[in-house]
Design an enzyme around this catalytic site. Structure first.
Site, PDB file in Angstrom:
ATOM      1  N   TYR A 134      -4.022  -4.279  -4.093  1.00 26.00           N
ATOM      2  CA  TYR A 134      -4.389  -4.061  -2.692  1.00 26.00           C
ATOM      3  C   TYR A 134      -5.733  -3.343  -2.602  1.00 26.00           C
ATOM      4  O   TYR A 134      -6.619  -3.756  -1.828  1.00 26.00           O
ATOM      5  CB  TYR A 134      -3.309  -3.238  -2.004  1.00 26.00           C
ATOM      6  CG  TYR A 134      -3.627  -2.895  -0.568  1.00 26.00           C
ATOM      7  CD1 TYR A 134      -3.453  -3.835   0.443  1.00 26.00           C
ATOM      8  CD2 TYR A 134      -4.109  -1.636  -0.224  1.00 26.00           C
ATOM      9  CE1 TYR A 134      -3.759  -3.517   1.763  1.00 26.00           C
ATOM     10  CE2 TYR A 134      -4.415  -1.313   1.091  1.00 26.00           C
ATOM     11  CZ  TYR A 134      -4.241  -2.255   2.082  1.00 26.00           C
ATOM     12  OH  TYR A 134      -4.540  -1.934   3.381  1.00 26.00           O
ATOM     13  N   LYS A 147      -9.299  -4.777  -0.901  1.00 26.10           N
ATOM     14  CA  LYS A 147      -9.993  -4.115   0.207  1.00 26.10           C
ATOM     15  C   LYS A 147     -11.415  -3.703  -0.181  1.00 26.10           C
ATOM     16  O   LYS A 147     -12.281  -3.576   0.685  1.00 26.10           O
ATOM     17  CB  LYS A 147      -9.177  -2.911   0.684  1.00 26.10           C
ATOM     18  CG  LYS A 147      -7.883  -3.319   1.371  1.00 26.10           C
ATOM     19  CD  LYS A 147      -8.145  -4.242   2.563  1.00 26.10           C
ATOM     20  CE  LYS A 147      -6.911  -4.630   3.317  1.00 26.10           C
ATOM     21  NZ  LYS A 147      -7.201  -5.487   4.488  1.00 26.10           N
TER      22      LYS A 147
END
Length: 255
Positions: free
Chosen positions: A152, A156
């Site tokens: 994750y 990002k």
């Protein structure tokens, strides 16, 4: 009034952003993963300009989303809000990519390249991108053991770098990344401590405001305040290597 496309607008920050923009009188194009999920728009759809349907984990469906949006007409702004968090495994997509990478980075890249160029682009990142590192080796998690949080964080980092790469490559477009904070959405959880309203209001402000402070490009924002992202995000060399990787994985060129 502006015409704005908001991905992932069935719930959370995306829905809040869409609601706010509709209340302000803007023309909003909503997005849902499926016809079933589109039912969550039952109260908003009558006030919208349309609903694009498609699963962002699928490259085929992502292309169809772009086609649907282009058929409506040029957008003034696009908010790349959709994302997934803490996938329990690599969860291969129909094209064989890690789902976290596909939804959080490959899809925004594809939509950026395939949708007619808008006036403004907003990409949702996260403070977790700090510390993701500058390695672009195995970004699709083919060789590494799966780590949900790291996957994750890396995704990002990539979407924030994409935002600033677009700002550099397309000087006629205002492109920015936003850290909405850890907010109490389905993704963030009920105990998240940050301000949900400020999370989505930063997106909408950057998308439509005539405030000179919002009419800028190449920024990384949190609660309407410009912040310093990880060094990689602003590094043209890293941006170009990333764009090359994303192009290779998707088969889509960013002009």
């Amino acid at each position: 009034m502006a015409r704005v496309f908001v991905t992932g607008s069935t719930d959370g920050l995306g829905r809040a952003a869409a609601q706010t923009l509709i209340a302000q009188g803007h023309e909003i194009v909503l997005h849902a993963r499926s016809q079933e999920r589109a039912a969550a728009h039952a109260d908003l759809a009558p006030y919208s300009t349309g609903v694009a349907i498609g699963d962002l984990s699928s490259a085929v469906e992502t292309r169809k989303i772009a086609e649907q949006v282009n058929a409506i007409g040029r957008m003034d702004a696009i908010i790349h809000n959709a994302g997934i968090y803490q996938a329990p495994s690599r969860c291969p997509t129909p094209e064989g990519h890690a789902m976290t990478l596909a939804v959080n980075a490959l899809a925004p890249y594809m939509l950026t390249a395939l949708i007619e160029r808008p006036g403004r682009l907003i990409y949702l990142s996260s403070n977790m991108h700090h510390g993701a590192g500058d390695s672009l080796r195995d970004i699709d998690w083919i060789e590494r053991r799966w780590e949900p949080s790291r996957a994750y964080s890396e995704s990002k980092l990539y979407v924030a770098a994409l935002a600033l790469a677009v700002a550099r490559r397309w000087p006629d477009v205002l492109s920015n990344a936003v850290d909405p904070g850890w907010v109490p959405t389905k993704m963030g959880g009920a105990g998240a401590p940050d301000d949900l309203e400020m999370g989505h209001l930063t997106q909408t402000w950057l998308a439509v405001s005539d405030d000179p402070a919002a009419r800028v490009s190449g920024g990384y924002w949190h609660h309407r305040q410009r912040q310093s992202p990880a060094a990689e995000v602003s590094d043209p060399g890293f941006q170009d290597r990333l764009i090359a990787k994303l192009s290779k994985l998707t088969g889509v060129l960013l002009s």
